[in-house]
Design an enzyme around this catalytic site. Structure first.
Site, PDB file in Angstrom:
ATOM      1  N   LEU A 118       0.826  -1.206   0.000  1.00 15.62           N
ATOM      2  CA  LEU A 118       0.000   0.000   0.000  1.00 15.62           C
ATOM      3  C   LEU A 118       0.862   1.259   0.000  1.00 15.62           C
ATOM      4  O   LEU A 118       0.711   2.130  -0.850  1.00 15.62           O
ATOM      5  CB  LEU A 118      -0.932   0.002   1.217  1.00 15.62           C
ATOM      6  CG  LEU A 118      -1.842   1.226   1.362  1.00 15.62           C
ATOM      7  CD1 LEU A 118      -2.822   1.313   0.185  1.00 15.62           C
ATOM      8  CD2 LEU A 118      -2.595   1.185   2.696  1.00 15.62           C
ATOM      9  N   TRP A 144       8.756   0.305   1.877  1.00 19.40           N
ATOM     10  CA  TRP A 144       8.674  -0.119   3.272  1.00 19.40           C
ATOM     11  C   TRP A 144       7.731  -1.312   3.438  1.00 19.40           C
ATOM     12  O   TRP A 144       6.874  -1.324   4.310  1.00 19.40           O
ATOM     13  CB  TRP A 144       8.235   1.039   4.181  1.00 19.40           C
ATOM     14  CG  TRP A 144       9.105   2.248   4.071  1.00 19.40           C
ATOM     15  CD1 TRP A 144       8.752   3.454   3.521  1.00 19.40           C
ATOM     16  CD2 TRP A 144      10.474   2.369   4.486  1.00 19.40           C
ATOM     17  NE1 TRP A 144       9.823   4.322   3.572  1.00 19.40           N
ATOM     18  CE2 TRP A 144      10.897   3.676   4.160  1.00 19.40           C
ATOM     19  CE3 TRP A 144      11.378   1.491   5.095  1.00 19.40           C
ATOM     20  CZ2 TRP A 144      12.182   4.138   4.441  1.00 19.40           C
ATOM     21  CZ3 TRP A 144      12.654   1.943   5.366  1.00 19.40           C
ATOM     22  CH2 TRP A 144      13.039   3.252   5.050  1.00 19.40           C
ATOM     23  N   CYS A 163      -7.825  -3.360   6.557  1.00 19.73           N
ATOM     24  CA  CYS A 163      -6.712  -4.281   6.808  1.00 19.73           C
ATOM     25  C   CYS A 163      -5.718  -3.657   7.773  1.00 19.73           C
ATOM     26  O   CYS A 163      -5.225  -4.322   8.699  1.00 19.73           O
ATOM     27  CB  CYS A 163      -6.010  -4.630   5.499  1.00 19.73           C
ATOM     28  SG  CYS A 163      -7.050  -5.440   4.259  1.00 19.73           S
ATOM     29  N   GLU A 167       1.746   1.753  10.207  1.00 18.52           N
ATOM     30  CA  GLU A 167       0.318   1.498  10.440  1.00 18.52           C
ATOM     31  C   GLU A 167      -0.370   2.735  11.026  1.00 18.52           C
ATOM     32  O   GLU A 167      -1.251   2.631  11.871  1.00 18.52           O
ATOM     33  CB  GLU A 167       0.100   0.291  11.377  1.00 18.52           C
ATOM     34  CG  GLU A 167       0.939  -0.926  11.085  1.00 18.52           C
ATOM     35  CD  GLU A 167       0.646  -1.547   9.737  1.00 18.52           C
ATOM     36  OE1 GLU A 167      -0.203  -1.023   9.008  1.00 18.52           O
ATOM     37  OE2 GLU A 167       1.290  -2.556   9.421  1.00 18.52           O
TER      38      GLU A 167
END
Length: 399
Positions: free
Chosen positions: A145, A176, A252, A377
């Site tokens: 993503l 990453w 997710c 995140e």
């Protein structure tokens, strides 16, 4: 007027000052103890060396061993997954990150990102082809993503997917990406004419490459990669049928953030335990430094934050098992627990003095790793704004 009961005779347990273990079921305790034993036997003896070398040489072997223990996608149902409770999964994350954040990241990306995306948004073909192998650790997954210019704002991604006859053709770069260079399958998110769409991309597909990223000073015992998609041609069936719109990848990420709430607490616990043991054995001015008031104040503050964080994680886990957990509550846990874990590690480092920067002890390794966990995140700034919006009803993401 209440009548007093008998005096409490249970001794104080420095490892569990609030008796939180009594809130866990036998099954949850068994999962925790199994993962703790696995880490002690299989990972802890090697992790400092792997971190120093900047590699995870046993990643595939570890994945297979974790698969045999049922740790991969353990909170998912069916297709070879263990189907455990959210709390049991959280406890596993706690023990894995008490060992090292990179080890927990391997499990989180496999289960909470790649496997969850396929389980939640994939076709029956996707699920039956990939999930049993991934649950067994026979296939590794990654989740594409983040991009060089699209981190906190994934909606500005530049990776594209265009139709060419009956196929999709993907072009772009992701950055990453944990597990990327060892992955057998990548869940990749791209922009189409209709909006964001997820794709299941076997990594042997021509045009796909995943070079390792080097020169990291954090998460060194973890495989971190760039994904390069150069005219990657996929059949129409590669698209995730339900994986449309930005809400899909964000859901997710919310799964992965939940594991971090627990995992960061494990890193903090490890630092606290190390500092406490060290303070009781290290002598200065003729007595252990644990006997000095300033050291005791540090240890007391650290214990407060570690066990408050554990209570937050447990409460969020119970909410998740009851299907009542909100994304902003996950932001609450991620923001608090990672921030406090990092502060605990920094304080532990001061107790160890110069020894605190040595890889003979886990503290500096946890410190360095948590600097990444604080960012990935969802950065601390973004989770702060999520909570700010929840509190005020006013979004502030764009100025």
């Amino acid at each position: 007027m209440t009548q007093e009961g008998p005096p409490v005779t249970t001794p104080f347990n420095p490892s569990d000052p609030l008796d939180i273990d009594t809130l866990l079921s036998d099954e949850e305790l068994a999962v925790r103890d199994t993962v703790r034993g696995f880490c002690a036997d299989r990972i802890t003896p090697h992790i400092a060396d792997w971190f120093e070398r900047g590699e995870l040489p046993a990643a595939r072997e570890l994945a297979r061993e974790m698969g045999k223990l049922g740790l991969l996608g353990m909170h998912l149902e069916g297709y070879g997954c263990a189907g455990t409770s959210a709390v049991a999964y959280g406890l596993a994350c706690l023990e894995l990150e008490a060992c090292d954040s990179g080890i927990r990241s391997l499990v989180s990306v496999q289960g909470s990102l790649a496997m969850f995306a396929i389980r939640r948004f994939g076709s029956e073909e996707h699920k039956s082809r990939w999930l049993p192998r991934m649950a067994a650790g026979e296939a590794i997954g990654c989740f594409g993503l983040t991009e060089p210019d699209a981190g906190s704002d994934p909606g500005s991604m530049r990776t594209t997917a265009r139709r060419d006859g009956g196929d999709w053709v993907l072009n772009g770069r992701k950055m990453w990406i944990t597990n990327g260079s060892i992955a057998d399958v990548a869940v990749v998110w791209a922009r189409t004419e209709q909006g964001v769409q997820g794709f299941v991309v076997p990594t042997e597909t021509p045009g796909f490459a995943a070079p390792l990223m080097h020169r990291k000073l954090s998460l060194r015992a973890s495989v971190t990669s760039e994904l390069i998609l150069d005219d990657v041609r996929l059949p129409a069936s590669a698209a995730l049928p339900e994986g449309t719109g930005l809400r899909a990848p964000l859901s997710c990420l919310n799964e992965a953030r939940y594991g971090i709430v627990w995992g960061a607490t494990g890193a903090a616990r490890s630092a606290l335990e190390t500092a406490l043991d060290y303070a009781k054995s290290r002598e200065q001015f003729g007595r252990p430094i644990a006997a000095f008031q300033l050291t005791q104040a540090k240890l007391a503050d650290m214990a407060l934050e570690v066990h408050k964080a554990l209570l937050v994680a447990l409460h969020l886990g119970r909410l998740k098992d009851e299907h009542r957990l909100r994304p902003d509550q996950v932001s609450f846990g991620k923001l608090n627990n990672v921030r406090e874990a990092l502060d605990v590690c920094r304080t532990a480092r001061t107790i160890l003095g110069a020894n605190g920067i040595s890889l003979e002890y886990p503290v500096i390794r946890h410190m360095a790793n948590l600097e990444s966990v604080l960012t990935y995140e969802g950065t601390s700034e973004m989770h702060t704004l999520v909570l700010g919006q929840a509190l005020t009803g006013t979004p502030a993401f764009r100025g």
